[in-house]
Motif scaffolding. Structure first.
Motif, PDB file in Angstrom:
ATOM      1  N   LYS A  18      70.734   2.860  21.124  1.00 12.41           N
ATOM      2  CA  LYS A  18      70.146   3.570  22.263  1.00 12.41           C
ATOM      3  C   LYS A  18      71.213   4.233  23.135  1.00 12.41           C
ATOM      4  N   SER A  19      72.469   3.982  22.814  1.00 13.43           N
ATOM      5  CA  SER A  19      73.569   4.566  23.584  1.00 13.43           C
ATOM      6  C   SER A  19      73.656   6.058  23.311  1.00 13.43           C
ATOM      7  N   LYS A  20      73.979   6.795  24.350  1.00 16.19           N
ATOM      8  CA  LYS A  20      74.090   8.240  24.213  1.00 16.19           C
ATOM      9  C   LYS A  20      75.479   8.622  23.714  1.00 16.19           C
ATOM     10  N   ASN A  22      78.787  11.316  23.217  1.00 13.18           N
ATOM     11  CA  ASN A  22      79.583  12.213  24.053  1.00 13.18           C
ATOM     12  C   ASN A  22      79.920  11.656  25.427  1.00 13.18           C
ATOM     13  N   LYS A  23      80.002  10.350  25.538  1.00 10.07           N
ATOM     14  CA  LYS A  23      80.435   9.707  26.776  1.00 10.07           C
ATOM     15  C   LYS A  23      81.963   9.572  26.769  1.00 10.07           C
ATOM     16  N   ARG A  27      80.081   6.491  22.113  1.00 17.56           N
ATOM     17  CA  ARG A  27      78.757   5.874  22.130  1.00 17.56           C
ATOM     18  C   ARG A  27      78.924   4.365  22.195  1.00 17.56           C
ATOM     19  N   LYS A  45      70.944   6.886  37.358  1.00 21.93           N
ATOM     20  CA  LYS A  45      70.080   6.913  36.176  1.00 21.93           C
ATOM     21  C   LYS A  45      68.611   7.068  36.572  1.00 21.93           C
TER      22      LYS A  45
END
Length: 157
Positions: A18-20, A22-23, A27, A45
């Protein structure tokens, strides 16, 4: 060590899928040793998603156990840090751009993001980017847990 995760909804199981992407460090699951920083992230958030309410989850991790994993640490802004951030933010793959279980280092917040953008658009060079970042006040350190092996060390309290 106690770490905090800010979110818009409480959960019991950390799901890296569930991690996005491009952080800053890729991820993964991000935490802070600063409760107020985690709370600010939770509020952000909620604003972004227009859903839920600010929640700060508290975790304990044994520092001796994490030392057995593959860790990358950045104690301050540096050229290496900037290149690492850009590598992760530009990564178009679902696979990580690096092989670290845990990464610890400064957050690239909005003020830092402006400086990174200036570098990416070639308005400033890398030494200028780092000098500008080093002159900013209030470095906040983030903790990235990017593998299942690392996640298993986090105990919710």
């Amino acid at each position: 060590m106690i770490l905090y995760h800010g979110t818009n909804k409480a959960f019991d199981v950390i799901d890296l899928s569930k991690s996005k992407p491009n952080k800053d460090f890729g991820r993964g699951f991000y935490l802070s040793a600063d409760y107020n920083q985690a709370l600010a992230m939770a509020k952000t958030k909620v604003e972004q998603l227009e859903d839920g309410e600010p929640v700060v989850l508290k975790y304990e991790v044994d520092e001796q156990l994490i030392e057995q994993l593959n860790i990358k640490r950045y104690n301050e802004y540096s050229e290496d840090w900037a290149k690492f951030i850009l590598l992760n933010r530009r990564n178009e793959n679902l696979q990580s751009a690096h092989d670290y279980d845990i990464v610890i280092g400064p957050i690239a917040n909005d003020r830092v993001g402006v400086q990174l953008w200036k570098y990416e658009t070639q308005s400033i060079d890398l030494p200028t980017l780092v000098r500008n970042l080093q002159n900013m006040k209030g470095i906040t350190i983030q903790y990235f847990f990017g593998t299942e092996q690392a996640i298993k060390l986090l105990k919710r309290i």
